[in-house]
Design an enzyme around this catalytic site. Structure first.
Site, mmCIF file in Angstrom:
data_model
loop_
_atom_site.group_PDB
_atom_site.id
_atom_site.type_symbol
_atom_site.label_atom_id
_atom_site.label_comp_id
_atom_site.label_asym_id
_atom_site.label_seq_id
_atom_site.Cartn_x
_atom_site.Cartn_y
_atom_site.Cartn_z
ATOM 1 C CB THR A 96 -0.916 -0.006 1.248
ATOM 2 O OG1 THR A 96 -1.669 -1.222 1.223
ATOM 3 C CG2 THR A 96 -1.854 1.184 1.257
ATOM 4 C CG ASN A 175 -6.264 -8.017 -5.285
ATOM 5 O OD1 ASN A 175 -6.375 -7.280 -6.260
ATOM 6 N ND2 ASN A 175 -7.002 -7.874 -4.209
ATOM 7 C CD GLN A 203 -1.968 -11.246 -4.203
ATOM 8 O OE1 GLN A 203 -1.498 -12.369 -4.009
ATOM 9 N NE2 GLN A 203 -2.630 -10.595 -3.264
ATOM 10 C CB SER A 223 3.277 -6.906 0.202
ATOM 11 O OG SER A 223 2.822 -6.989 1.511
ATOM 12 C CB ALA A 224 7.664 -9.429 3.303
ATOM 13 C CG HIS A 225 1.663 -9.675 4.365
ATOM 14 N ND1 HIS A 225 0.327 -9.974 4.397
ATOM 15 C CD2 HIS A 225 1.755 -8.438 3.825
ATOM 16 C CE1 HIS A 225 -0.371 -8.960 3.904
ATOM 17 N NE2 HIS A 225 0.471 -8.007 3.551
ATOM 18 C CB CYS A 351 -5.731 -8.338 1.911
ATOM 19 S SG CYS A 351 -5.862 -8.317 0.126
#
Ligand code: PLP
Length: 399
Positions: A96, A175, A203, A223-225, A351
């Site tokens: 984001t 996503n 993604q 985004s690492a997660h 999310c």
């Protein structure tokens, strides 16, 4: 960590315990596009980092220098995997922030006044563009998409012809549906019309081999997660020549592109997660594609009236499957019923919204929103047994 009989995770602090949610129930987790479990190898690296690298990477003493080395090692690992230079990698808190920084930077600092996007983008792109578009003299154009979510390249070219020197912001994989962008074609059009190409790659980074130099992408984000790394760590790739003033100010970190003390262990964990993802890329792709195929086949056979949204069996990200069940099942009750069975999925982009509200992506594809829809998103940890259980439960709820 202590597990009580009921599986409550408790951490001791002084004489009291901090209690976390119950972990008693065995969960089947099919919501990896929202967030994915931290890999054990990543956890171990982060644990060592938390314990041993306590210095501030900006401090000039030994402890600070050790932390700095760890940050720069992580940057080099990421740069190498994506075929960019370390100087083009900037750490952020996630996707984001990276999308916001790039879009605002392009408008405010690089001086772009025309943006081209699509109605199926993530809110982390659509919302900043909405705000940027309300500025004097800035226009935001929407390229048409078809009923599978593919961008109409003729329309995109028409928009670019009418508005050369734009910023084109189109995500690599949607996503919610997984529909993939033909990156090479879009990159070619951007070059032809002297435009910058920003792609929300949240993604897809860690899911494919990626060379951001060929086809050329000016801005990408991660985004690492989403790839078994920690939450709160991400990065933006900004190709040299397009650097902009910082979105967050108040410090000179990240070569003056992002102020704030670096999330050191998050960054170290993220680089480890990306490295791991790339080491097992083919194996994971094969396994996940197989799960998705089995899921499609079984549901098609056993749930009359099921339909798959996006381009499920075509140009689609292997980790995401979006489907609609026959009308008649209360869409608001579907997720709770699966949840009661211990199955975690989402309806669209949990999310993004944190709710089960109707999806702007499915609406843009013309999907019948009266029918309940689900996004199933797979990871390397899912098994065929879990897919069978999901199918059995979906047969039960739609019967
Ligand atoms: N972009 C896409 C395509 C996403 O799927 C997400 C996920 O939530 C984001 C951006 C936001 O990323 P983050 O959770 O790191 O802020």
């Amino acid at each position: 960590m202590v597990f009580s009989e009921k599986g409550i995770a408790r951490f001791k602090r002084g004489n009291s315990f901090i209690t976390f949610a119950s972990m008693e129930k065995q969960l089947i987790y099919f919501d990896n596009a929202a967030s994915s479990p931290l890999d054990e190898r990543v956890l171990r690296v982060m644990h060592t980092c938390q314990r041993e690298l306590f210095g501030n990477p900006s401090s000039v003493h030994e402890a600070g220098r050790r932390a700095r080395v760890a940050v720069e090692d992580a940057r080099r690992t990421i740069a190498k995997r994506l075929h960019v230079t370390p100087a083009e990698v900037f750490f952020t808190s996630g996707g984001t922030e990276a999308n916001n920084a790039i879009l605002w930077g392009a408008a405010e600092d690089l001086g772009y006044s025309s943006f081209i996007t699509s109605p199926a983008e993530h809110p982390a792109v659509l919302k900043p563009l909405e705000a940027i578009g309300s500025r004097h003299g800035v226009r935001v154009h929407f390229a048409a998409i078809d009923n599978k979510g593919h961008v109409d390249l003729d329309h995109l070219e028409k928009l670019l012809k009418e508005n050369p020197a734009s910023v084109v912001s189109l995500m690599h994989a949607n996503n919610e549906t997984g529909t993939l962008l033909p990156v090479k074609a879009v990159s070619g059009l951007c070059a032809k019309y002297d435009s910058l190409f920003h792609s929300d790659t949240v993604q897809t980074i860690g899911k494919f081999e990626m060379n951001l130099g060929s086809p050329h992408i000016d801005f990408a984000v991660a985004s690492a997660h989403k790839f078994h790394g920690p939450k709160g760590a991400g990065f933006m790739i900004v190709r040299s020549g397009n650097f902009f003033k910082p979105f967050l100010t108040g410090g000179g970190q990240e070569r003056n592109m992002r102020a704030g003390t670096e999330n050191l262990c998050g960054i170290v964990g993220m680089a480890e997660a990306l490295e791991l993802a790339h080491e097992r890329l083919e194996e994971d792709q094969r396994h996940i594609m197989d799960l998705k195929k089995t899921c499609i086949e079984n549901l098609s056979e056993r749930v009359p009236g099921v339909s798959f949204n996006g381009d499920a069996e075509g140009s689609s990200l292997h980790t995401i499957l979006n489907l609609s069940l026959p009308a008649g099942i209360d869409p608001d009750m579907l997720l709770p019923r699966l949840d009661m069975e211990g199955i975690c999925v989402s309806s669209g982009s949990a999310c993004a919204s944190g709710t089960t509200k109707g999806s702007h992506v499915l609406e843009a594809l013309g999907v019948d929103l009266q029918k309940p829809s689900l996004r199933i998103s797979f990871s390397r940890y899912n098994t065929h047994e879990e897919v069978q259980r999901l199918v059995d439960v979906l047969v039960k709820v739609s019967g």
